[in-house]
Structures are given as C-alpha cells and as structure tokens.
Design a protein around this motif. Structure first.
Motif, PDB file in Angstrom:
ATOM      1  N   GLU A   1       0.828  -1.205   0.000  1.00  0.00           N
ATOM      2  CA  GLU A   1       0.000   0.000   0.000  1.00  0.00           C
ATOM      3  C   GLU A   1       0.862   1.255   0.000  1.00  0.00           C
ATOM      4  O   GLU A   1       0.535   2.257  -0.650  1.00  0.00           O
ATOM      5  CB  GLU A   1      -0.930  -0.008   1.211  1.00  0.00           C
ATOM      6  CG  GLU A   1      -1.885   1.166   1.253  1.00  0.00           C
ATOM      7  CD  GLU A   1      -2.789   1.135   2.464  1.00  0.00           C
ATOM      8  OE1 GLU A   1      -3.564   2.092   2.645  1.00  0.00           O
ATOM      9  OE2 GLU A   1      -2.710   0.158   3.241  1.00  0.00           O
ATOM     10  N   VAL A   2       1.977   1.220   0.730  1.00  0.00           N
ATOM     11  CA  VAL A   2       2.891   2.365   0.769  1.00  0.00           C
ATOM     12  C   VAL A   2       3.502   2.606  -0.607  1.00  0.00           C
ATOM     13  O   VAL A   2       3.605   3.750  -1.062  1.00  0.00           O
ATOM     14  CB  VAL A   2       3.990   2.134   1.821  1.00  0.00           C
ATOM     15  CG1 VAL A   2       5.104   3.164   1.672  1.00  0.00           C
ATOM     16  CG2 VAL A   2       3.407   2.187   3.222  1.00  0.00           C
ATOM     17  N   VAL A   3       3.890   1.536  -1.281  1.00  0.00           N
ATOM     18  CA  VAL A   3       4.472   1.671  -2.628  1.00  0.00           C
ATOM     19  C   VAL A   3       3.466   2.317  -3.581  1.00  0.00           C
ATOM     20  O   VAL A   3       3.812   3.219  -4.356  1.00  0.00           O
ATOM     21  CB  VAL A   3       4.913   0.291  -3.161  1.00  0.00           C
ATOM     22  CG1 VAL A   3       5.369   0.404  -4.618  1.00  0.00           C
ATOM     23  CG2 VAL A   3       6.037  -0.272  -2.312  1.00  0.00           C
ATOM     24  N   THR A   4       2.221   1.873  -3.518  1.00  0.00           N
ATOM     25  CA  THR A   4       1.189   2.453  -4.400  1.00  0.00           C
ATOM     26  C   THR A   4       0.896   3.897  -4.019  1.00  0.00           C
ATOM     27  O   THR A   4       0.643   4.737  -4.891  1.00  0.00           O
ATOM     28  CB  THR A   4      -0.095   1.619  -4.342  1.00  0.00           C
ATOM     29  OG1 THR A   4      -0.526   1.485  -2.969  1.00  0.00           O
ATOM     30  CG2 THR A   4       0.130   0.230  -4.913  1.00  0.00           C
ATOM     31  N   ASP A   5       0.921   4.212  -2.718  1.00  0.00           N
ATOM     32  CA  ASP A   5       0.682   5.593  -2.293  1.00  0.00           C
ATOM     33  C   ASP A   5       1.783   6.520  -2.795  1.00  0.00           C
ATOM     34  O   ASP A   5       1.506   7.638  -3.257  1.00  0.00           O
ATOM     35  CB  ASP A   5       0.602   5.673  -0.767  1.00  0.00           C
ATOM     36  CG  ASP A   5      -0.729   5.172  -0.231  1.00  0.00           C
ATOM     37  OD1 ASP A   5      -1.647   4.985  -1.041  1.00  0.00           O
ATOM     38  OD2 ASP A   5      -0.841   4.954   0.991  1.00  0.00           O
ATOM     39  N   VAL A   6       3.030   6.082  -2.698  1.00  0.00           N
ATOM     40  CA  VAL A   6       4.143   6.894  -3.203  1.00  0.00           C
ATOM     41  C   VAL A   6       3.987   7.124  -4.702  1.00  0.00           C
ATOM     42  O   VAL A   6       4.211   8.235  -5.201  1.00  0.00           O
ATOM     43  CB  VAL A   6       5.491   6.215  -2.888  1.00  0.00           C
ATOM     44  CG1 VAL A   6       6.634   6.957  -3.579  1.00  0.00           C
ATOM     45  CG2 VAL A   6       5.734   6.176  -1.389  1.00  0.00           C
TER      46      VAL A   6
END
Length: 396
Positions: free
Chosen positions: A142-147
């Motif tokens: 989720e963090v990768v997609t948010d970035v």
C-alpha cells in the motif's frame, strides 16, 4: 529486501535537495539561530512577544535523519513573523545570510509552505513503515502504491517547482520500486494475508503500478501461493499424524456392554438421508482447500481498531495452515528504523545498558511520537551548549 523508510527518504531527498532556493534560505536562517545559545534565547524571546501559536523548537535538517527537512520546514514556517522581526534585533543576521543564499522573504515562506504540503504525506508514510508496536509488512504494498500516486499527482499539479521535484523523485522511485522484477514475492503475499485486502486489492494495486503485465503478475502470485500452501500442508499434516500416532499408544475406554445394547435398540430410520447429508458435506469440504475457503470469504471492514494479528489468532482453528503461513509472512520486517534508532540518538551512539534502561522507564502501549523525542533531544543539546559556554567563560 531494503528498508522501506530508507527508500522513501532517498526519494524525498532527491526532490528536495534541488527543490528551491527558498529551502536553502530557510535552512541558512535556522542554522544561524541555532549556532549560538544567545541567538536562540533572543529568538525565543521575540517569539513570545509575537505570540506565536506554537512551542515547537527550531531544528536543522541532517542527511542521516529521516524526515529532517520536512520537520525543519514545518516548524520554521510557523515562525515566519519572528524571523522577519529578528532582522531588526540582530544586524549580523542579515549580513551573515546575505553572504550566502540571502534572508528568507515572503515569497520564500510561501514556497516553503508549498514544499511542506508536498512532503507531509511522505512524512506520514515514513512513520507508517517505521512502526514497532504492530505488524507492518502488510502495509508495504500500500505504501508503494501511495508513493506512486503522490508523485504522479505532483507531476501534473501545474506548479513548475513542484513538478521539477516530482520528476527527480520519480527517477529515484523507478530505481527501487518501478520494476516488477525487483518486487519481492512476499510483498504480494502479505497483502493476501491481510483479511481486509486479499486478492482483489492486490489486483487493483498491481494494475495501477504495472498495467501491461498485471494479469501475469496475479497469475504468478496465485500459483506460488498455492505451491506454498501445499508445502505447508505437507509439513503441518505430517506433524499432526505423528501426534495422532503418539496419542494412539495410550489405552482408551472401550464402550460398555450396556452402551452397545442401547445403540442396538435405537430405531434405524432415516439412514439413507443421514448418509446422503454426510457425503454431501464431505464432498463440499473436499472440493475446496483451506486456502480457497479463506480467499472465498468476504474481506473484513477496514477500521482503525482492526487488529490483524488478533483476527488470525481467533480464526486459526478454522484456517490452521493458512494461519501458519500468515504468521511467517507477516513477521518479515520492512524497516530498520526501530533497531537503528534504538542505538542512535541525535547522532551519538549510546551504551547498550543506558538504552535498555531508557526503554524500561518509557515502556508504554502508546505509539512512539518521533517528533516528541526530537524536540526533547534538541532541548538537551541547547542546555549542553549553554553549559559549555558558561564553562568557557569561567575558564577565561
């Protein structure tokens, strides 16, 4: 697998280091104030007169501290009026900064606010992947997609400075997370073992990051997931058979003659229906594996109070094999912040015994506020600077 917090830090630093001269001017002003206890005292006194609505302490960013530039700018811009008034209190302030990038003006503070607004979500993501009181591996994807979404939004915001920042950040992002081949399979599996996400969220996110090969990635993940389940099934069921054989060596009570007589007296009716229902239930269970039953259930509702580990603990009797898989996968660390910060405080390495003592004294179930500790360390630095000045004056 590299530390997620370090990668976010590298991405942000790549955009900030050449973001704007305004950042350099604010950095120079903060450095000047913090260089002397007398300047800092005079600055704080002016802040009281200006009735600034914050008690946060000025902090200077350093390359080795996560979110340091954001924290510096976020605090400094609250003291804009104090910096403007301080020019009249200390003439050397203007002369010193003029020799460098110059004194921050109104446009600089406006630029700083825009940059701070861009950096704020990255700061939140860094805190998210640096947690130590709860499982965080399931949040990696989720963090990768948010970035990805944050950078993409900045690239199309229409602000030339922010767009330039986003372009540099995007180059660094592609280096670490832009290629599907460098994404560890466990990152995908952790999403599946989050009962609020499972396959549907993973497919949505993969299609966002790698739209041309999203279907291939999902098929690969699904295939490897079932392979892994088969491996766990062999190990766990093998251990179960060993336990059964061990327990079978102990004598069990044989049914008494009276119990046998009672069973024989029971009416033998509905036998066909009973056998049919048992067979139907057995065929239904055998047609779906434990993994397929887990994936087929509805996802849990997402809420702040949801405890993923507690859910697996409660539901482990229903999914013993999948629960074992989830426990092993979700225990993978994604950040080294917790372990590194435990033995490094403001750049000084502390004795292990002191660190342990500090941890015992501050033991709490509440999440750690990193900014709180940074301010505390800055207070200690200021006190030490004052003491060193007093000692130097006494020696003179």
């Amino acid at each position: 697998m590299r530390c997620a917090a370090h990668i976010i830090n590298l991405i942000v630093q790549e955009g900030v280091k050449d973001a704007s001269i305004s950042v350099d001017r604010v950095r120079g002003a903060v450095r000047y104030i913090r260089a002397s206890p007398s300047r800092l005292f005079k600055f704080n006194h002016r802040a009281e007169e200006e009735m600034v609505g914050t008690k946060a302490h000025l902090c200077l960013d350093v390359p080795t501290r996560w979110n340091s530039t954001y924290m510096m700018l976020n605090v400094a811009e609250k003291y804009e009026c104090v910096f403007e008034a301080y020019v009249h209190d200390d003439h050397n302030f203007f002369l010193n900064l003029s020799a460098g990038y110059g004194v921050p003006i109104c446009d600089d503070w406006e630029n700083v606010r825009r940059v701070t607004k861009v950096l704020e979500p990255f700061h939140e993501l860094t805190l998210k992947v640096s947690g130590s009181l709860h499982v965080i591996f399931n949040t990696f994807f989720e963090v990768v997609t948010d970035v990805h979404c944050l950078i993409d939004g900045c690239k199309h915001c229409g602000d030339l400075d922010i767009m330039s920042m986003a372009s540099k950040m995007n180059d660094k992002y592609k280096k670490y997370w832009g290629d599907s081949k460098v994404m560890n399979l466990l990152i995908y599996l952790a999403v599946i073992f989050d009962t609020r996400c499972k396959i549907d969220f993973l497919a949505f996110g993969v299609n966002l990051l790698f739209p041309t090969i999203a279907d291939d990635i999902i098929r690969m993940v699904n295939r490897e997931l079932h392979y892994l389940f088969d491996e766990y099934s062999v190990i766990i069921e093998g251990n179960h058979h060993m336990n059964v054989e061990f327990e079978s060596n102990f004598p069990t009570r044989a049914p008494s003659s009276s119990e046998n007589e009672i069973d024989q007296l029971k009416p033998k009716i509905g036998l066909v229906m009973q056998q049919y229902m048992k067979k139907k239930q057995r065929v239904g269970l055998e047609s779906k594996s434990e993994l397929d039953r887990y994936l087929g259930e509805y996802c849990e509702n997402n809420s702040d109070s949801f405890d993923l580990l507690l859910w697996w603990k409660v539901n482990s009797p229903r999914f013993p094999i999948v629960a074992q898989m989830a426990r092993d996968v979700l225990s993978v660390p994604i950040s080294t912040v917790a372990s590194e910060s435990a033995f490094s405080t403001s750049g000084r390495v502390l004795d292990e015994a002191l660190v342990c003592t500090q941890d015992w004294l501050r033991r709490s179930k509440d999440p750690i506020n990193l900014e709180e500790y940074v301010e505390e360390l800055q207070n200690i630095d200021d006190e030490l600077s004052v003491l060193s000045t007093v000692f130097e004056e006494d020696e003179a």
